[in-house]
Write a protein that holds these residues in place. Sequence first.
Motif, PDB file in Angstrom:
ATOM      1  N   PHE A  35       0.839  -1.200   0.000  1.00  0.00           N
ATOM      2  CA  PHE A  35       0.000   0.000   0.000  1.00  0.00           C
ATOM      3  C   PHE A  35       0.873   1.249   0.000  1.00  0.00           C
ATOM      4  N   TYR A  36       1.889   1.275   0.868  1.00  0.00           N
ATOM      5  CA  TYR A  36       2.887   2.346   0.819  1.00  0.00           C
ATOM      6  C   TYR A  36       4.107   1.779   0.113  1.00  0.00           C
ATOM      7  N   ASP A  37       4.360   2.249  -1.091  1.00  0.00           N
ATOM      8  CA  ASP A  37       5.457   1.702  -1.883  1.00  0.00           C
ATOM      9  C   ASP A  37       6.041   2.783  -2.776  1.00  0.00           C
ATOM     10  N   THR A  38       7.230   2.500  -3.284  1.00  0.00           N
ATOM     11  CA  THR A  38       7.931   3.476  -4.129  1.00  0.00           C
ATOM     12  C   THR A  38       7.690   3.267  -5.608  1.00  0.00           C
ATOM     13  N   ASP A  39       7.042   2.155  -5.972  1.00  0.00           N
ATOM     14  CA  ASP A  39       6.902   1.856  -7.404  1.00  0.00           C
ATOM     15  C   ASP A  39       5.513   1.346  -7.771  1.00  0.00           C
ATOM     16  N   HIS A  40       4.497   2.125  -7.442  1.00  0.00           N
ATOM     17  CA  HIS A  40       3.157   1.806  -7.945  1.00  0.00           C
ATOM     18  C   HIS A  40       3.141   2.017  -9.452  1.00  0.00           C
ATOM     19  N   PRO A  41       2.738   1.000 -10.225  1.00  0.00           N
ATOM     20  CA  PRO A  41       2.728   1.159 -11.682  1.00  0.00           C
ATOM     21  C   PRO A  41       1.540   2.011 -12.135  1.00  0.00           C
ATOM     22  N   LEU A  42       1.789   2.955 -12.997  1.00  0.00           N
ATOM     23  CA  LEU A  42       0.735   3.800 -13.556  1.00  0.00           C
ATOM     24  C   LEU A  42       0.878   3.779 -15.065  1.00  0.00           C
ATOM     25  N   LYS A  43      -0.095   3.167 -15.732  1.00  0.00           N
ATOM     26  CA  LYS A  43      -0.046   3.039 -17.192  1.00  0.00           C
ATOM     27  C   LYS A  43      -0.875   4.153 -17.813  1.00  0.00           C
ATOM     28  N   ASN A  44      -0.266   4.894 -18.739  1.00  0.00           N
ATOM     29  CA  ASN A  44      -1.006   5.991 -19.371  1.00  0.00           C
ATOM     30  C   ASN A  44      -1.784   5.480 -20.581  1.00  0.00           C
ATOM     31  N   SER A  45      -2.485   6.388 -21.238  1.00  0.00           N
ATOM     32  CA  SER A  45      -3.344   5.999 -22.367  1.00  0.00           C
ATOM     33  C   SER A  45      -2.552   5.466 -23.552  1.00  0.00           C
ATOM     34  N   ASP A  46      -1.247   5.739 -23.593  1.00  0.00           N
ATOM     35  CA  ASP A  46      -0.400   5.222 -24.670  1.00  0.00           C
ATOM     36  C   ASP A  46       0.187   3.865 -24.332  1.00  0.00           C
ATOM     37  N   GLY A  47      -0.131   3.334 -23.138  1.00  0.00           N
ATOM     38  CA  GLY A  47       0.368   2.026 -22.741  1.00  0.00           C
ATOM     39  C   GLY A  47       1.723   2.051 -22.068  1.00  0.00           C
ATOM     40  N   VAL A  48       2.257   3.242 -21.802  1.00  0.00           N
ATOM     41  CA  VAL A  48       3.559   3.379 -21.163  1.00  0.00           C
ATOM     42  C   VAL A  48       3.365   3.378 -19.644  1.00  0.00           C
ATOM     43  N   THR A  49       4.155   2.532 -18.958  1.00  0.00           N
ATOM     44  CA  THR A  49       4.027   2.409 -17.507  1.00  0.00           C
ATOM     45  C   THR A  49       5.153   3.167 -16.804  1.00  0.00           C
ATOM     46  N   THR A  50       4.763   3.964 -15.842  1.00  0.00           N
ATOM     47  CA  THR A  50       5.734   4.675 -15.010  1.00  0.00           C
ATOM     48  C   THR A  50       5.524   4.260 -13.558  1.00  0.00           C
ATOM     49  N   SER A  51       6.503   4.550 -12.702  1.00  0.00           N
ATOM     50  CA  SER A  51       6.415   4.211 -11.289  1.00  0.00           C
ATOM     51  C   SER A  51       6.123   5.464 -10.466  1.00  0.00           C
ATOM     52  N   VAL A  52       5.186   5.330  -9.541  1.00  0.00           N
ATOM     53  CA  VAL A  52       4.791   6.444  -8.686  1.00  0.00           C
ATOM     54  C   VAL A  52       4.951   6.014  -7.235  1.00  0.00           C
ATOM     55  N   SER A  53       5.436   6.916  -6.397  1.00  0.00           N
ATOM     56  CA  SER A  53       5.702   6.593  -4.994  1.00  0.00           C
ATOM     57  C   SER A  53       4.747   7.314  -4.050  1.00  0.00           C
ATOM     58  N   ASN A  54       4.259   6.573  -3.053  1.00  0.00           N
ATOM     59  CA  ASN A  54       3.531   7.193  -1.942  1.00  0.00           C
ATOM     60  C   ASN A  54       4.170   6.775  -0.617  1.00  0.00           C
ATOM     61  N   LYS A  55       5.482   6.470  -0.693  1.00  0.00           N
ATOM     62  CA  LYS A  55       6.224   6.049   0.495  1.00  0.00           C
ATOM     63  C   LYS A  55       7.446   6.943   0.694  1.00  0.00           C
ATOM     64  N   LEU A  56       7.636   7.372   1.940  1.00  0.00           N
ATOM     65  CA  LEU A  56       8.810   8.152   2.316  1.00  0.00           C
ATOM     66  C   LEU A  56       9.552   7.436   3.444  1.00  0.00           C
ATOM     67  N   THR A  57      10.743   7.925   3.734  1.00  0.00           N
ATOM     68  CA  THR A  57      11.497   7.398   4.871  1.00  0.00           C
ATOM     69  C   THR A  57      11.885   8.509   5.850  1.00  0.00           C
ATOM     70  N   ALA A  58      11.509   9.730   5.544  1.00  0.00           N
ATOM     71  CA  ALA A  58      11.911  10.873   6.366  1.00  0.00           C
ATOM     72  C   ALA A  58      11.205  10.859   7.721  1.00  0.00           C
ATOM     73  N   ALA A  59      11.939  11.199   8.747  1.00  0.00           N
ATOM     74  CA  ALA A  59      11.355  11.346  10.079  1.00  0.00           C
ATOM     75  C   ALA A  59      10.517  12.616  10.116  1.00  0.00           C
ATOM     76  N   LEU A  60       9.351  12.541  10.737  1.00  0.00           N
ATOM     77  CA  LEU A  60       8.503  13.720  10.851  1.00  0.00           C
ATOM     78  C   LEU A  60       9.216  14.759  11.713  1.00  0.00           C
ATOM     79  N   SER A  61       9.358  15.982  11.184  1.00  0.00           N
ATOM     80  CA  SER A  61      10.134  16.988  11.900  1.00  0.00           C
ATOM     81  C   SER A  61       9.522  18.371  11.751  1.00  0.00           C
ATOM     82  N   ALA A  62       9.604  19.139  12.845  1.00  0.00           N
ATOM     83  CA  ALA A  62       9.203  20.538  12.836  1.00  0.00           C
ATOM     84  C   ALA A  62      10.354  21.407  13.310  1.00  0.00           C
ATOM     85  N   ALA A  63      11.572  20.856  13.245  1.00  0.00           N
ATOM     86  CA  ALA A  63      12.747  21.563  13.768  1.00  0.00           C
ATOM     87  C   ALA A  63      13.036  22.833  12.986  1.00  0.00           C
TER      88      ALA A  63
END
Length: 347
Positions: free
Chosen positions: A176-204
């Motif tokens: 569900f949280y991953d760096t390579d969700h496949p997204l295929k466009n109308s031309d059939g070309v697949t790209t990778s989309v990320s909804n995952k980070l590794t950054a620590a939550l910070s307000a410093a």
Amino acid sequence: MKRFPKFALLVGMAVMALAAAPAVAGLPQIDHGLAVIGIGGMLVNKSALDSIFTGLKTIFNNTLKAQPGAWQATAMEVPSTGAGEDYAWLSRFPKMRKWVGEKFIKVLEAGKFYKKNEDWETTIAVDRNDIEDDRLGIYNTQAMGAGESAGELRDIIVDDLKNGAFANLCMDGQFFYDTDHPLKNSDGVTTSVSNKLTAALSAATLAAASASYGAARQAIMGFTDSEGMALRLIPDTLEVPPALEAVARILCEADKLQDNSPNPYKGTAKVLVNPALTSATAWMLHVTSKQSIKPFIIQMRKAPTFVSQTDMASEDVFNKREYKFGAEARATGVYGFWQLSCGSTGV
């Protein structure tokens, strides 16, 4: 032959008459075939058991109705009518497009994402001795506890989804949280989309806030459909474990960051503190404003229902002198569109 005293004979006749007589108001009645349990105790028969468990059911249902839940903030409930459900519709994020030429039909892929319902239960044993000794008050608290537990079922299901979101698969075959969700466009070309980070939550500092919370916001607002059209998503809920509450509240509620610089993220999301999250570093940013879909789904086949076992001839009563009551349900959890959430491991 020794004679019985007349008094004893009269008493015996009176007892026999009382047993055979119809019910008379104010007189104790003998339940034929069942024994009265002890002086001052309860008569254990079907009528008494039905009354006892009706009372426990009332306590259970009243507690169940009064139990609030946090699940509604990030999840939605969908009904299930069978052993499981096929979520083929999750393979497409519907979006309006210009109608040029023929319509672009979004075909659903049947069988792509099927989720089977799971069984849930909580059971409490009632000792027959406690019924005989009229000590049923101790089970009122347990009936309330069972009602609270049943009321938390939806939260439990959603929390399981969230705690497993970095390691469990969603509808596109990726975590569900991953760096390579496949997204295929109308031309059939697949790209990778990320909804995952590794950054620590910070307000410093502004840089640290932008690299964590700001990066998650930017990722979600940048998601597009298969034709490259913006999904117009704006995240609104920052979910954190208790260990990150202070940082989350600074980011979303304070005028300034920890270095005393202006906070550009104030008011951009509400803070949801979830004590059931198992990671002290992971955090999530969600889109919850959509009426049609939420990031997480509760698939409900049978809502929590009070059940009891009061058969006096059952094996448990004979071997262990136990009656039982509790709750049963059938349900499971499903990941919705991954585009509606961005998560970070925080490490």
